[in-house]
Design a protein around this motif. Sequence first.
Motif, PDB file in Angstrom:
ATOM      1  N   ASP A  67       0.830  -1.214   0.000  1.00 21.31           N
ATOM      2  CA  ASP A  67       0.000   0.000   0.000  1.00 21.31           C
ATOM      3  C   ASP A  67       0.860   1.257   0.000  1.00 21.31           C
ATOM      4  O   ASP A  67       0.626   2.199   0.763  1.00 21.31           O
ATOM      5  CB  ASP A  67      -0.942   0.008   1.209  1.00 21.31           C
ATOM      6  CG  ASP A  67      -1.956  -1.138   1.157  1.00 21.31           C
ATOM      7  OD1 ASP A  67      -2.303  -1.554   0.037  1.00 21.31           O
ATOM      8  OD2 ASP A  67      -2.371  -1.609   2.227  1.00 21.31           O
ATOM      9  N   PRO A 110       3.990  -9.886   5.488  1.00 20.17           N
ATOM     10  CA  PRO A 110       2.974  -9.942   6.548  1.00 20.17           C
ATOM     11  C   PRO A 110       1.563  -9.817   5.986  1.00 20.17           C
ATOM     12  O   PRO A 110       1.336  -9.144   4.979  1.00 20.17           O
ATOM     13  CB  PRO A 110       3.322  -8.730   7.408  1.00 20.17           C
ATOM     14  CG  PRO A 110       3.871  -7.747   6.415  1.00 20.17           C
ATOM     15  CD  PRO A 110       4.606  -8.559   5.378  1.00 20.17           C
ATOM     16  N   LYS A 111       0.611 -10.450   6.668  1.00 23.11           N
ATOM     17  CA  LYS A 111      -0.788 -10.286   6.277  1.00 23.11           C
ATOM     18  C   LYS A 111      -1.323  -8.946   6.767  1.00 23.11           C
ATOM     19  O   LYS A 111      -2.107  -8.284   6.080  1.00 23.11           O
ATOM     20  CB  LYS A 111      -1.621 -11.435   6.858  1.00 23.11           C
ATOM     21  CG  LYS A 111      -1.328 -12.779   6.224  1.00 23.11           C
ATOM     22  CD  LYS A 111      -2.225 -13.869   6.800  1.00 23.11           C
ATOM     23  CE  LYS A 111      -1.938 -15.213   6.150  1.00 23.11           C
ATOM     24  NZ  LYS A 111      -2.789 -16.302   6.710  1.00 23.11           N
ATOM     25  N   ASN A 112      -0.912  -8.573   7.963  1.00 23.55           N
ATOM     26  CA  ASN A 112      -1.359  -7.299   8.556  1.00 23.55           C
ATOM     27  C   ASN A 112      -0.141  -6.527   9.052  1.00 23.55           C
ATOM     28  O   ASN A 112       0.225  -6.610  10.227  1.00 23.55           O
ATOM     29  CB  ASN A 112      -2.326  -7.563   9.712  1.00 23.55           C
ATOM     30  CG  ASN A 112      -3.568  -8.292   9.270  1.00 23.55           C
ATOM     31  OD1 ASN A 112      -4.320  -7.801   8.438  1.00 23.55           O
ATOM     32  ND2 ASN A 112      -3.789  -9.485   9.817  1.00 23.55           N
ATOM     33  N   PRO A 113       0.524  -5.780   8.155  1.00 26.94           N
ATOM     34  CA  PRO A 113       1.745  -5.075   8.558  1.00 26.94           C
ATOM     35  C   PRO A 113       1.500  -4.030   9.637  1.00 26.94           C
ATOM     36  O   PRO A 113       0.492  -3.326   9.618  1.00 26.94           O
ATOM     37  CB  PRO A 113       2.215  -4.412   7.258  1.00 26.94           C
ATOM     38  CG  PRO A 113       1.000  -4.342   6.389  1.00 26.94           C
ATOM     39  CD  PRO A 113       0.173  -5.535   6.746  1.00 26.94           C
ATOM     40  N   SER A 114       2.427  -3.962  10.579  1.00 29.82           N
ATOM     41  CA  SER A 114       2.319  -3.011  11.682  1.00 29.82           C
ATOM     42  C   SER A 114       3.042  -1.711  11.346  1.00 29.82           C
ATOM     43  O   SER A 114       4.129  -1.731  10.753  1.00 29.82           O
ATOM     44  CB  SER A 114       2.933  -3.615  12.948  1.00 29.82           C
ATOM     45  OG  SER A 114       3.126  -2.624  13.936  1.00 29.82           O
ATOM     46  N   GLN A 115       2.448  -0.597  11.737  1.00 32.27           N
ATOM     47  CA  GLN A 115       3.085   0.700  11.512  1.00 32.27           C
ATOM     48  C   GLN A 115       4.353   0.851  12.346  1.00 32.27           C
ATOM     49  O   GLN A 115       5.148   1.756  12.094  1.00 32.27           O
ATOM     50  CB  GLN A 115       2.101   1.826  11.833  1.00 32.27           C
ATOM     51  CG  GLN A 115       1.013   2.003  10.777  1.00 32.27           C
ATOM     52  CD  GLN A 115       1.562   2.403   9.421  1.00 32.27           C
ATOM     53  OE1 GLN A 115       2.492   3.202   9.321  1.00 32.27           O
ATOM     54  NE2 GLN A 115       1.002   1.829   8.363  1.00 32.27           N
TER      55      GLN A 115
END
Length: 269
Positions: free
Chosen positions: A59, A69-74
Amino acid sequence: MKSLFPFFILISLGVSSSFAQLRPLKNAHAHNDYEHEKPLFDALANGFVSVEADVYLIDNELFVYHNRPKNPSQDRTLEKLYLKPLLERVQVNNGSVYPNYNDFFFLMIDFKTEGESTYKALKLLLQKYESILSVVENGRKQLDKPVLVFISGNRPISTILSEDINLAVLDGRPSDLGKEISPEKIPVISQNFNHFSKWNGKGEMPNEDKMKISQLIHSAHAEGKKVRLWAIPDMPNAWQTLMDLGVDFINTDKLKEFNRFMNKESGNR
């Protein structure tokens, strides 16, 4: 309380009270640095002058992970883990990553996503940190800034070689030698250790394997380029053997052990 303020600034940047006495280790490359408890800071606390980070473009943002990652962390962005802390470090140390250290600090970024799009996003990000980055102009001129960014993995080779101004350059391969590419565009030549040897790091490395590695080192050094081998036996006997051969960057996951090894070796000389 006022006199304690600088101390708290240093602690917030991951700097210990003994940092000023820390000896930068010119051969130290932190492999998979981002997998350590405190990415970048653990390497800096042990005197490493080169670190690497795997990045994914997700993104339109660069995230640091070994696997996508499936849900990358900020909390795992390249900016937050590496670029912002390096900028703060340089500001604290009056223009250097280490106090009174005048050589480059190498940040190797391993592209795990498609090269051109990842590079486009990286260039936009690096523009915010140009004040600390070594800039290559016309393939030759290198401005005197403390951090040198170079790209591995899915390298946008032709794009970087054709650009007049580079905020990031290339991690080379042996096949890049002999092509009249300047060491400013390709400062490091990297290769898998297993390409040369199956040695497990114990006892003596076979002479035939030493000769293969020495040939690479000779060719790279003749062009002003450093040498890094990955997938090495990660132990003191192998570190010493490779440094004796002239390998510039020892690729290790064992930060504290390598620091102790290098300082012990220095003390014995």
